[in-house]
Design a protein around this motif. Structure first.
Motif, PDB file in Angstrom:
ATOM      1  N   ASP A  16       0.836  -1.203   0.000  1.00  0.00           N
ATOM      2  CA  ASP A  16       0.000   0.000   0.000  1.00  0.00           C
ATOM      3  C   ASP A  16       0.870   1.252   0.000  1.00  0.00           C
ATOM      4  OD1 ASP A  16       0.739   0.698   2.697  1.00  0.00           O
ATOM      5  OD2 ASP A  16      -0.713  -0.769   3.430  1.00  0.00           O
ATOM      6  N   TYR A  17       0.222   2.369  -0.190  1.00  0.00           N
ATOM      7  CA  TYR A  17       0.913   3.650  -0.334  1.00  0.00           C
ATOM      8  C   TYR A  17       1.616   4.068   0.954  1.00  0.00           C
ATOM      9  CZ  TYR A  17       1.448   8.723  -0.786  1.00  0.00           C
ATOM     10  OH  TYR A  17       1.945   9.996  -0.796  1.00  0.00           O
ATOM     11  N   VAL A  18       0.935   3.914   2.098  1.00  0.00           N
ATOM     12  CA  VAL A  18       1.454   4.434   3.364  1.00  0.00           C
ATOM     13  C   VAL A  18       2.737   3.730   3.773  1.00  0.00           C
ATOM     14  CG1 VAL A  18       0.982   4.703   5.824  1.00  0.00           C
ATOM     15  CG2 VAL A  18      -0.806   5.206   4.144  1.00  0.00           C
ATOM     16  N   THR A  19       2.793   2.429   3.603  1.00  0.00           N
ATOM     17  CA  THR A  19       3.965   1.688   4.089  1.00  0.00           C
ATOM     18  C   THR A  19       5.079   1.596   3.051  1.00  0.00           C
ATOM     19  OG1 THR A  19       2.963  -0.410   3.389  1.00  0.00           O
ATOM     20  CG2 THR A  19       2.574   0.310   5.676  1.00  0.00           C
ATOM     21  N   GLN A  20       4.737   1.522   1.775  1.00  0.00           N
ATOM     22  CA  GLN A  20       5.766   1.282   0.768  1.00  0.00           C
ATOM     23  C   GLN A  20       6.212   2.537   0.019  1.00  0.00           C
ATOM     24  OE1 GLN A  20       4.725  -1.876  -1.957  1.00  0.00           O
ATOM     25  NE2 GLN A  20       5.139  -3.463  -0.453  1.00  0.00           N
ATOM     26  N   VAL A  21       5.352   3.536  -0.076  1.00  0.00           N
ATOM     27  CA  VAL A  21       5.668   4.697  -0.905  1.00  0.00           C
ATOM     28  C   VAL A  21       5.932   5.961  -0.091  1.00  0.00           C
ATOM     29  CG1 VAL A  21       4.845   6.198  -2.769  1.00  0.00           C
ATOM     30  CG2 VAL A  21       4.332   3.746  -2.819  1.00  0.00           C
ATOM     31  N   LEU A  22       5.083   6.245   0.895  1.00  0.00           N
ATOM     32  CA  LEU A  22       5.182   7.499   1.643  1.00  0.00           C
ATOM     33  C   LEU A  22       6.550   7.718   2.291  1.00  0.00           C
ATOM     34  CD1 LEU A  22       3.805  10.066   2.584  1.00  0.00           C
ATOM     35  CD2 LEU A  22       2.863   8.791   4.527  1.00  0.00           C
TER      36      LEU A  22
END
Length: 481
Positions: A355-361
């Motif tokens: 997901d965005y929060v754990t892998q991208v942010l």
């Protein structure tokens, strides 16, 4: 030559020039999010889709040096105004395009007029803010625009695509152009280089064809690095650029005076600018694809997903601008690329079910902090010690480094993505895993290039703080490195 303008007038001048920088930078990315919609409506092939971006950055980068000299000799304000008008007309043409060919031609025309507009704007900034604290502030503002413009382009492109049409990603430029022309007429002052001014047309031809051949050769690498066409165009590009250097060393009025790039500090800054351009234009395209294709984000949400990096840049840049006179630019130019590399390395671990929060942010936070550290001193270093006569040429080189880096980076990263995705598919991966394996390879390659930027800073960004950050006109024109 430098201007003596009232302080308020100078800051209004900065506002106009910063708007110009924003338009030029965001136009490299604003159509990125709109590409899937444009591809479907106009029936673009995957190759044509890539050339919608490449046509802009390639023509822009290839003609910037000539545009810089035209600004020096013909007049910087005059070049600025003509560039604005042409850019607006090309944008309107692109927004009304009915075929893929028309869209690609319009993007090339945007690049042509941007090549006249951008160096005129940056050279006007250079002569308006000649030295001191105000110069550092002005170039920091330009750095912020350069760093956040790509993300702003993604955000604006997402909003326009979702709520109106992909066409408004081009038509919106007409609004910016009108504002810029009014501001330019009110606040900009004409300046031009003194002395005997002649155009180096053979230099313009060889550098344009050389860069074009080089980028086209890299774009063919997707078919294989050993492909005869790939090798042929790359070799032709290198040969033409070698001829260009030979011409520049012998003509009386060179398109690119070699003294601009042979200075160690400036040469290092130009190389780092090239690498940053490759990451901002090349790598961020695949992050956008990940948002829309793998994570299933709508265009506006995909644009918003990039805002974290922009917010970090906006927070960090003012802090580092205040610290710059104390710590000097060298440490920022060494550490900044390492932070950016760390962020890109984190991105290389993305997975289809992540997901965005754990892998991208977290990666965007690191990338934003690293880019902020680079942007604060970079353009100042690239223009330090440049005589007023060469302001346009030096400014053009700064912009050309970014655009050529972006066009080469886009081509190289596309080849890396295609090979990695092909290998993943051959191993039996599911489609989304094939995509993320390709994206991961691009992010890892980007991280390696940013580490190389840090090593360049270690070797080439050398000198005392007073040499690297001139506080007066006398120091400003001194040789550095």
């Amino acid at each position: 030559m430098s201007f003596s303008l009232p302080p308020i007038h100078r800051w209004w001048t900065l506002a106009v020039l910063a708007l110009t920088q924003l338009v030029v930078v965001l136009d490299a990315t604003i159509v990125t999010i709109a590409l899937p919609q444009a591809q479907q409506e106009l029936g673009l092939s995957d190759v044509e889709r890539q050339w919608v971006i490449t046509a802009y950055v390639l023509v822009f980068g290839a003609l910037l040096l000539l545009g810089g000299r035209i600004a020096d000799y013909w007049g910087r304000k005059r070049s600025f105004m003509v560039g604005m008008i042409g850019f607006g007309a090309a944008s309107a043409f692109g927004g009304l395009a009915q075929t893929g060919t028309e869209l690609i031609i319009a993007r090339g025309l945007q690049g042509l007029f941007a090549a006249l507009l951008a160096p005129a704007a940056l050279s006007l900034l250079t002569v308006t803010f000649a030295s001191g604290r105000d110069r550092n502030t002005a170039f920091a503002v330009f750095g912020i625009i350069g760093g956040t413009g790509a993300a702003i382009g993604l955000l604006l492109g997402g909003a326009l695509t979702e709520f109106t049409s992909w066409r408004w990603c081009l038509l919106v430029n007409v609004v910016f152009v009108i504002v810029g022309m009014i501001g330019g007429a009110l606040f900009l002052r004409e300046s031009k280089a003194d002395g005997d001014n002649t155009y180096d047309m053979w230099g313009a031809i060889t550098v344009g064809l050389g860069l074009g051949s080089l980028v086209y050769g890299f774009s063919l690498a997707e078919q294989g690095w050993g492909n005869l066409d790939t090798i042929g165009f790359l070799a032709l590009g290198v040969a033409l650029l070698a001829v260009f250097v030979l011409i520049e060393s012998r003509v009386a009025q060179p398109l690119l005076p070699l003294r601009i790039i042979l200075n160690r500090v400036r040469g290092g800054a130009f190389l780092i600018q090239t690498i940053v351009g490759s990451v901002l234009i090349g790598a961020t395209l695949y992050l956008t694809f990940h948002f829309q294709i793998v994570l299933g984000m709508e265009p506006l949400v995909a644009g918003l997903a990039n805002v974290a990096m922009t917010v970090v840049i906006l927070i960090v840049v003012p802090i580092l601008t205040k610290l710059l006179p104390t710590i000097g630019p060298r440490i920022l130019m060494i550490v900044g690329p390492l932070f950016a590399a760390a962020g890109l390395f984190v991105l290389s671990f993305i997975t289809p079910d992540g997901d965005y929060v754990t892998q991208v942010l977290p990666a965007l936070v690191l990338l934003g902090a690293g880019l902020a550290a680079i942007f604060v001193p970079l353009q100042n270093l690239a223009l330090t010690g440049v005589a007023a006569h060469d302001a346009g040429a030096a400014s053009a080189t700064v912009n050309a480094a970014t655009q050529i880096g972006g066009s080469i980076g886009l081509s190289v990263f596309t080849a890396i993505y295609a090979r990695a995705a092909e290998d993943s598919a051959a191993s039996g991966s599911i489609p989304f895993a094939t995509f993320t394996d390709g994206y991961s390879a691009v992010f890892l390659a980007s991280a390696i290039t940013m580490v190389a930027a840090s090593l360049i800073a270690v070797c080439m960004i050398r000198g005392t703080k007073s040499e690297l950050l001139p506080q007066g006109e006398q120091v400003r024109t001194a040789h550095v490195g």
